[in-house]
Design a protein around this motif. Structure first.
Motif, PDB file in Angstrom:
ATOM      1  N   GLU A   4       0.826  -1.206   0.000  1.00  8.57           N
ATOM      2  CA  GLU A   4       0.000   0.000   0.000  1.00  8.57           C
ATOM      3  C   GLU A   4       0.860   1.255   0.000  1.00  8.57           C
ATOM      4  O   GLU A   4       1.998   1.251   0.462  1.00  8.57           O
ATOM      5  CB  GLU A   4      -0.989   0.012   1.168  1.00  8.57           C
ATOM      6  N   HIS A  53      -4.230   0.415  -2.384  1.00  8.95           N
ATOM      7  CA  HIS A  53      -3.636  -0.902  -2.140  1.00  8.95           C
ATOM      8  C   HIS A  53      -3.856  -1.845  -3.313  1.00  8.95           C
ATOM      9  O   HIS A  53      -4.761  -1.669  -4.132  1.00  8.95           O
ATOM     10  CB  HIS A  53      -4.244  -1.542  -0.882  1.00  8.95           C
ATOM     11  N   TYR A  54      -2.999  -2.844  -3.369  1.00  7.82           N
ATOM     12  CA  TYR A  54      -3.181  -4.000  -4.230  1.00  7.82           C
ATOM     13  C   TYR A  54      -3.182  -5.192  -3.287  1.00  7.82           C
ATOM     14  O   TYR A  54      -2.257  -5.350  -2.489  1.00  7.82           O
ATOM     15  CB  TYR A  54      -2.043  -4.120  -5.244  1.00  7.82           C
ATOM     16  N   ILE A 107      -7.554  -4.224  -6.558  1.00 13.65           N
ATOM     17  CA  ILE A 107      -6.874  -2.940  -6.422  1.00 13.65           C
ATOM     18  C   ILE A 107      -7.922  -1.951  -5.950  1.00 13.65           C
ATOM     19  O   ILE A 107      -9.060  -1.984  -6.424  1.00 13.65           O
ATOM     20  CB  ILE A 107      -6.210  -2.505  -7.748  1.00 13.65           C
TER      21      ILE A 107
END
Length: 192
Positions: free
Chosen positions: A141, A154-155, A180
């Motif tokens: 993140e 974030h992912y 995502i």
């Protein structure tokens, strides 16, 4: 008058010091959401995060993280068949690492661990393929923080390999537990 001003300044500095120290150990409670990527078996996700962080230096935080992330299943046309993909959840058990260059501003970090996948046993309601039980969990993140809040992009991904993959003719749907998105967390100071 000088004594009053000096006493007031010392009081403010003392309160600021105590508050800064009380944020060394922090409980973070947040919410997040996003779009599934790729979005073959899920469309979007919503989740809650709970984590504990200890600032080992003024700039580096280490801790543990968990929560629940719900992925909303979606229909997917595959080889002439419409798969009715089931919704599922992810419960991470992860280590947390954060880097804060300044006391307020941009930060970077990641959660690394294992993501347990929960929900229906099958990937799709009209398929005999079992969903994966979990896999390596990653959540990098990038965000902005102050004393009370973290706002971040974030992912999130649970790596499942070929588990949950569905083949129909020459077409393949790989199981995806990734997204995502954005989130926000509130910081609760737990003291030294």
């Amino acid at each position: 008058m000088k004594k009053v001003v000096l006493a007031a300044a010392m009081g403010i500095l003392s309160i600021s010091f105590v508050q800064a120290q009380s944020m060394k150990n922090t409980l973070k409670v947040g919410v997040m959401g996003g779009a599934a990527v790729p979005n073959e078996n899920a469309a979007a996700n919503l989740g809650v995060d709970v984590s504990y962080q200890n600032l080992i230096t003024p700039h580096v935080g280490l801790g543990v993280a968990t929560g629940y992330n719900h992925f909303f299943g979606k229909d997917n046309d595959l080889g002439g068949t419409t798969l009715q993909n089931n919704s599922f959840g992810v419960v991470p058990v992860a280590a947390l690492v954060r880097y804060y260059p300044q006391a307020k501003g941009i930060y970077v970090g990641t959660d690394l661990g294992y993501g347990f996948i929960t929900g229906d046993e099958k990937v799709a309601s009209n398929s005999s393929v079992n969903r994966p039980d979990g896999g390596f969990y990653l959540k990098p993140e990038l965000g902005w923080h102050n004393r009370n809040w973290n706002v971040f992009a974030h992912y999130t991904k649970v790596f499942t390999g070929d588990d949950g993959k569905i083949n129909i003719g020459n077409a393949t749907q790989k199981y995806n537990a990734g997204s995502i998105g954005v989130g926000v967390a509130y910081n609760i100071g737990l003291g030294r």
